[in-house]
Design a protein around this motif. Structure first.
Motif, PDB file in Angstrom:
ATOM      1  N   ASN A   1       6.527  75.345   9.693  1.00 21.30           N
ATOM      2  CA  ASN A   1       5.336  76.090   9.307  1.00 21.30           C
ATOM      3  C   ASN A   1       4.038  75.327   9.520  1.00 21.30           C
ATOM      4  N   ASP A   2       4.072  74.064   9.880  1.00 23.04           N
ATOM      5  CA  ASP A   2       2.810  73.355  10.138  1.00 23.04           C
ATOM      6  C   ASP A   2       2.768  72.836  11.573  1.00 23.04           C
ATOM      7  N   ALA A   3       3.256  73.658  12.514  1.00 25.16           N
ATOM      8  CA  ALA A   3       3.301  73.244  13.920  1.00 25.16           C
ATOM      9  C   ALA A   3       1.907  73.018  14.500  1.00 25.16           C
TER      10      ALA A   3
ATOM     11  N   THR B   1      10.998  64.193  10.933  1.00 21.97           N
ATOM     12  CA  THR B   1      10.188  62.964  10.902  1.00 21.97           C
ATOM     13  C   THR B   1       8.770  63.231  10.423  1.00 21.97           C
ATOM     14  N   THR B   2       7.910  63.815  11.254  1.00 18.47           N
ATOM     15  CA  THR B   2       6.488  63.927  10.919  1.00 18.47           C
ATOM     16  C   THR B   2       6.041  65.319  10.495  1.00 18.47           C
TER      17      THR B   2
ATOM     18  N   GLY C   1       6.773  70.537  16.522  1.00 17.14           N
ATOM     19  CA  GLY C   1       7.736  71.624  16.412  1.00 17.14           C
ATOM     20  C   GLY C   1       9.070  71.086  15.923  1.00 17.14           C
ATOM     21  N   MET C   2      10.158  71.739  16.321  1.00 22.56           N
ATOM     22  CA  MET C   2      11.477  71.389  15.818  1.00 22.56           C
ATOM     23  C   MET C   2      11.891  69.969  16.209  1.00 22.56           C
ATOM     24  N   ALA C   3      11.305  69.435  17.293  1.00 21.17           N
ATOM     25  CA  ALA C   3      11.650  68.071  17.702  1.00 21.17           C
ATOM     26  C   ALA C   3      11.230  67.047  16.663  1.00 21.17           C
TER      27      ALA C   3
END
Length: 729
Positions: free
Chosen positions: A296-298, A311-312, A305-307
C-alpha cells in the motif's frame, strides 16, 4: 431450521429471551429458529459459521477460517462483516458499536454457547437498532446448582488446537460457572496463525421468590497473524491458499461486564433490568488493504513494490478503541391482570458508544509506531460518539385461535464526530501540517411500527405472518464528514413482509415454511467493490428481496418408529431468494481489462455490455446474494454413538452491481461460482459416562472454491479434520 427445543437455554429468571423453546414458537409473530445444544453436539461445528448454516434464510460467508470475523447475511442482504444483522448474547448487544459501527471484528468461540436463536419478521422490533434482516441471539449456559467440571482437548490439520474447560457449582447461596476456551488454527490460507483465548464467568443468585440476579464477566484476547487483502487473479491461479503478506498482525481484546436483575412485582407483572459495559480494542497492522495494493505504500521511493515487501516497504496500523455501555429495562404484563389473554412488553434503553480511531503508517513491514518516510506518520485521529435512547411497546392479544401482536419501536440517536490534530511527516522530516480540530453533530429519530399475527389451524399447525418497518442507522462516518459537515446518507429503511406455516406433520416430523418480501425504500451499499467495511457507502435507492425458506426436521425416536435408545434423525434447511435486485435507477460502469479498450463488450448477468460505459443497472442482482442455500444432514444415535453426514451448498453470486462474469485481474470483480461440500461428524461415549471421543471432517473432498472478492480473492474452507476427547467429572 434446527430442532426447535432449546436445551441448556439462558436463565429465564433474568436473561432476555428472544425465541425460547418450542413452546414459545407458536406465539412468535414471525419466523424463528433455534440451533439447540443437541444440534451443536451432532454437528460439532468448528466455529459459528458452521452452526448458523443450519438455519434457513441465513447466508454465512467464511473469511479467515476461524469464524472470528463472521459475515452473516439474512434473506439476500450482503453479509459483509454482519453489518445488517443484530447480534445479541442473552438478549444484550454483543457488538462493540451496534449504532455507530455495526461491524463484527470480534466473535466469541462457539464453545461458549449452548444454543443459538434466530428471529426474523415483526417480532424484531423488540430489539434494535437493526430491525431489517434479523436477530441472532447466543445463549450461554445456565449456572449449575451442583458441582460440575469438564474439559476437552482437540487437534487437527492446519495446526489446529482447541482447549476447552468448564467448572462450576454453588457459591454464596447461588452458583458460579467459569468457562475457558483457547483456539488456534492456520485457517484457510498460508501465512496465517489465528490464536485466541476466551474467559467467561457467570454467576446467578435468587433472593427470595421475587428477585434474581445474574452477573457475567468475560475477557477475549486475540493475537493473530492474518491479512486483510485477498489475492489477485494470477496469484490465486498460482497459489490459491497463498498470502503474500507474512508480516501482518491483528490484535484485539474485549472486556465485558453485565449485570441483570429480575423483580416479580406480582404473579402477572415482571420487571427485568440489565446493565452492560464493553471495552474493545483492535490494532490491525497490514501492508495491503485490497488486491490493488501491492503493497500500500508503493509510492515511497524506498518501496519498489513486492520486491521490497519484506525489507523497506512500510505498513498501516488501523487502531480502534471502543467503550460501549447501557442500561435496559423490560416490563412484562400478563393480561390475566387485565382480564383477557395475552401479554404486553414495554422496554426502554439508554445506550452510549465512544470510538477512537487512528491510522499510524510505519516505515517497515513490522513497524508498530508512526514512521517518518513519505507515506508515514499519523494519518487519522478522530473520535466518534453515539448517544441513543430507544423504547418499544408490543402486545399480544389472544382472540381464540387468532392472536394479534401489534408493536412499535422508537429510536432517538445523536451522532458526534471530532477530528483531532494530526501531524503528517514527509521525506523523513516533519511537514508541519497540523490540522485544526473540527467537529460535527447530527441527530436521527425513527418510529418503527410492526404488526404480527398467528392462527392455530389445528393444535399442531400454526399460520403466522406480519409486516414491520425495517431500520438500520448509518455509521458515524457516513453521516458526518471528516471536516464536520453533513453527509446526505440517510438511514436504511424497508418494509418487511412475511407469511408462513409451521408445526408437526406427524409426531416426530416438524416443518416451517415461510415466504418473505423486503421492500427497501433506501438500501445502503458500498460505493466501490473493494475496501470492505471501511469503504465509502452510498444510497442504492429502492431494492427488492423476495423468496422463501423451508425447514424440515425428522426424529424416529420422537415419532416412536425406533426404540428409545436409538434415533435416526434428519434435517433440512433450504433458502430461495428469487429476487434481490436494484429496483430504481443506479448508474455503474463495467470495467475494461486484459487489454480491452473502451467499448469492448464484456459478459454480465444481463448479457454483453460495453466496458468503460456508464449504464443503469436497475434490475441487476445485488452483490453477494445467492439464489439458493442448502444445508441438510442425516444421522443416527445409538447407545452412546452419534454419527452424521452433512451436505452444505450455495449457488453462485455476483461480486458487483454490474453483475460482471469474467474475473478482473485484481480478482475483485467477476462471478463467484457456487459450491457444495460434504462434512462428517461422529462421537462415542458411554451413556451417562465420564468420557467421550469425537471426530469431524469438513469439506471431505477438499473442494477448492471462492468465498469473497471484495478485497481480492479469498478461498473457502479446505479439507479440515479434528479429533478430540472430553472428560467430565
Amino acid at each position: 431450521m434446527a430442532a426447535a427445543v432449546a436445551s441448556g437455554a439462558a436463565d429465564p429468571a433474568t436473561d432476555i429471551i428472544v425465541v425460547g423453546s418450542v413452546e414459545n414458537a407458536d406465539v412468535i409473530p414471525g419466523s424463528s429458529a433455534v440451533v439447540s445444544e443437541t444440534d451443536l453436539k451432532r454437528t460439532r461445528p468448528l466455529n459459528v459459521n458452521d452452526a448458523l448454516r443450519l438455519v434457513p434464510g441465513v447466508f454465512v460467508r467464511d473469511e479467515e477460517g476461524a469464524g472470528m470475523r463472521p459475515n452473516i447475511g439474512i434473506r439476500g442482504l450482503n453479509p459483509i462483516r454482519s453489518t445488517k444483522v443484530l447480534l445479541l448474547e442473552d438478549g444484550i448487544p454483543l457488538g462493540f458499536a451496534p449504532y455507530g459501527d455495526n461491524a463484527a471484528y470480534y466473535h466469541p468461540p462457539i464453545q461458549r454457547f449452548t444454543s443459538l436463536e434466530v428471529l426474523k419478521g415483526a417480532g424484531q422490533i423488540r430489539f434494535g437498532p437493526q430491525t431489517i434482516g434479523g436477530v441472532v441471539n447466543y445463549i450461554t449456559p445456565e449456572v449449575p446448582d451442583e458441582f460440575i467440571a469438564n474439559g476437552t482437548i482437540a487437534g487437527g490439520n492446519r495446526d489446529m488446537l482447541m482447549l476447552d474447560g468448564t467448572i462450576g457449582g454453588k457459591l454464596l447461596g447461588g452458583g458460579v460457572m467459569v468457562h475457558v476456551n483457547h483456539n488456534q488454527t492456520d485457517g484457510n490460507r498460508d501465512n496465517q496463525a489465528l490464536r485466541f483465548t476466551d474467559i467467561f464467568i457467570k454467576g446467578g443468585w435468587e433472593f427470595g421468590p421475587d428477585h434474581g440476579l445474574t452477573i457475567k464477566l468475560s475477557r477475549f484476547r486475540e493475537d493473530s497473524q492474518v491479512g486483510y487483502s485477498g489475492l489477485r487473479r494470477d496469484e490465486f491461479a498460482a497459489h490459491p491458499r497463498g498470502n503474500p503478506f507474512p508480516n501482518e498482525d491483528f490484535q484485539t481484546e474485549r472486556l465485558n461486564a453485565t449485570i441483570a436483575h429480575r423483580w416479580n412485582l406480582s404473579d402477572d407483572l415482571t420487571l427485568r433490568t440489565a446493565g452492560y459495559y464493553h471495552y474493545f480494542t483492535r490494532d490491525w497492522w497490514r501492508q495491503s488493504s485490497n488486491s490493488n495494493q501491492r503493497p500500500n505504500d508503493a509510492s515511497d521511493p524506498a518501496c519498489g513494490g513486492m520486491a521490497n515487501l519484506l525489507t523497506t516497504c512500510g505498513n498501516e496500523g488501523r487502531l480502534r478503541d471502543y467503550d460501549t455501555y447501557g442500561i435496559e429495562s423490560r416490563l412484562t404484563v400478563d393480561h390475566n391482570l387485565l382480564g383477557f389473554g395475552g401479554e404486553t412488553e414495554i422496554g426502554v434503553r439508554f445506550h452510549e458508544e465512544r470510538q477512537r480511531r487512528r491510522q499510524l503508517n510505519g516505515d517497515t513491514p513490522t513497524a508498530r509506531a508512526p514512521g517518518t518516510s513519505v507515506n508515514a506518520g499519523v494519518r487519522e485521529n478522530n473520535e466518534r460518539d453515539v448517544t441513543a435512547f430507544s423504547a418499544f411497546l408490543q402486545s399480544r392479544f389472544e382472540l381464540g385461535r387468532l392472536a394479534l401482536t401489534p408493536g412499535v419501536r422508537a429510536e432517538i440517536i445523536d451522532f458526534t464526530r471530532r477530528n483531532l490534530p494530526i501531524d503528517i511527516l514527509a521525506g523523513g522530516r516533519p511537514s508541519g501540517a497540523v490540522t485544526a480540530v473540527t467537529q460535527g453533530s447530527e441527530s436521527l429519530d425513527k418510529l418503527l411500527p410492526g404488526m404480527g399475527a398467528t392462527y392455530a389451524i389445528t393444535d399442531a399447525i400454526t399460520l403466522y405472518g406480519g409486516v414491520h418497518r425495517g431500520f438500520a442507522p448509518p455509521r458515524v462516518e457516513d453521516i458526518i464528514t471528516a471536516t464536520g459537515g453533513s453527509v446526505d446518507l440517510g438511514a436504511e429503511l424497508s418494509w418487511n413482509y412475511e407469511i408462513g406455516l409451521r408445526g408437526d406433520i406427524v409426531p416426530g416430523v416438524n416443518f416451517d415454511a415461510t415466504a418473505f418480501v423486503m421492500d427497501f425504500q433506501n438500501q445502503i451499499v458500498a460505493q466501490s467493490v473493494a475496501g470492505g467495511v471501511g469503504a465509502t457507502l452510498t444510497s442504492a435507492g429502492e431494492t427488492i428481496h423476495r423468496g422463501g425458506e423451508f425447514a424440515l426436521n425428522v426424529s424416529s425416536r420422537a415419532a416412536g418408529w425406533t426404540e428409545r435408545e436409538t434415533d435416526v434423525f434428519a434435517r433440512l434447511a433450504l433458502t430461495w431468494v428469487a429476487d434481490a435486485e436494484y429496483n430504481s435507477t443506479r448508474i455503474a460502469t463495467a470495467p475494461c481489462f486484459d487489454g480491452a479498450t473502451t467499448g469492448t463488450l464484456v459478459a454480465t448477468g444481463a448479457g454483453a455490455v460495453p466496458c468503460g460505459v456508464a449504464r443503469d443497472v436497475e434490475g441487476n442482482r445485488l452483490p453477494y446474494s445467492p439464489e439458493w442455500l442448502f444445508s441438510g444432514a442425516l444421522g443416527v444415535e445409538h447407545k452412546g454413538f452419534t454419527g452424521q453426514v452433512e451436505v452444505v451448498s450455495q449457488s453462485s453470486v455476483f461480486a458487483d452491481d454490474v453483475n460482471l462474469i469474467p474475473v478482473t485481474p485484481d480478482g475483485q470483480r467477476g462471478l463467484i461460482e457456487g459450491w457444495t461440500q460434504v462434512n462428517l461428524a461422529a462421537s462415542y461415549g458411554p451413556p451417562q459416562g465420564k468420557w467421550e471421543v469425537f471426530a469431524t471432517a469438513r469439506n471431505l473432498f477438499d473442494r477448492l472454491y471462492v468465498t469473497d472478492r471484495a478485497r481480492g480473492i479469498l478461498p473457502g474452507q479446505p479439507f479440515t479434520i479434528q479429533v478430540g476427547l472430553t472428560l467430565r467429572y
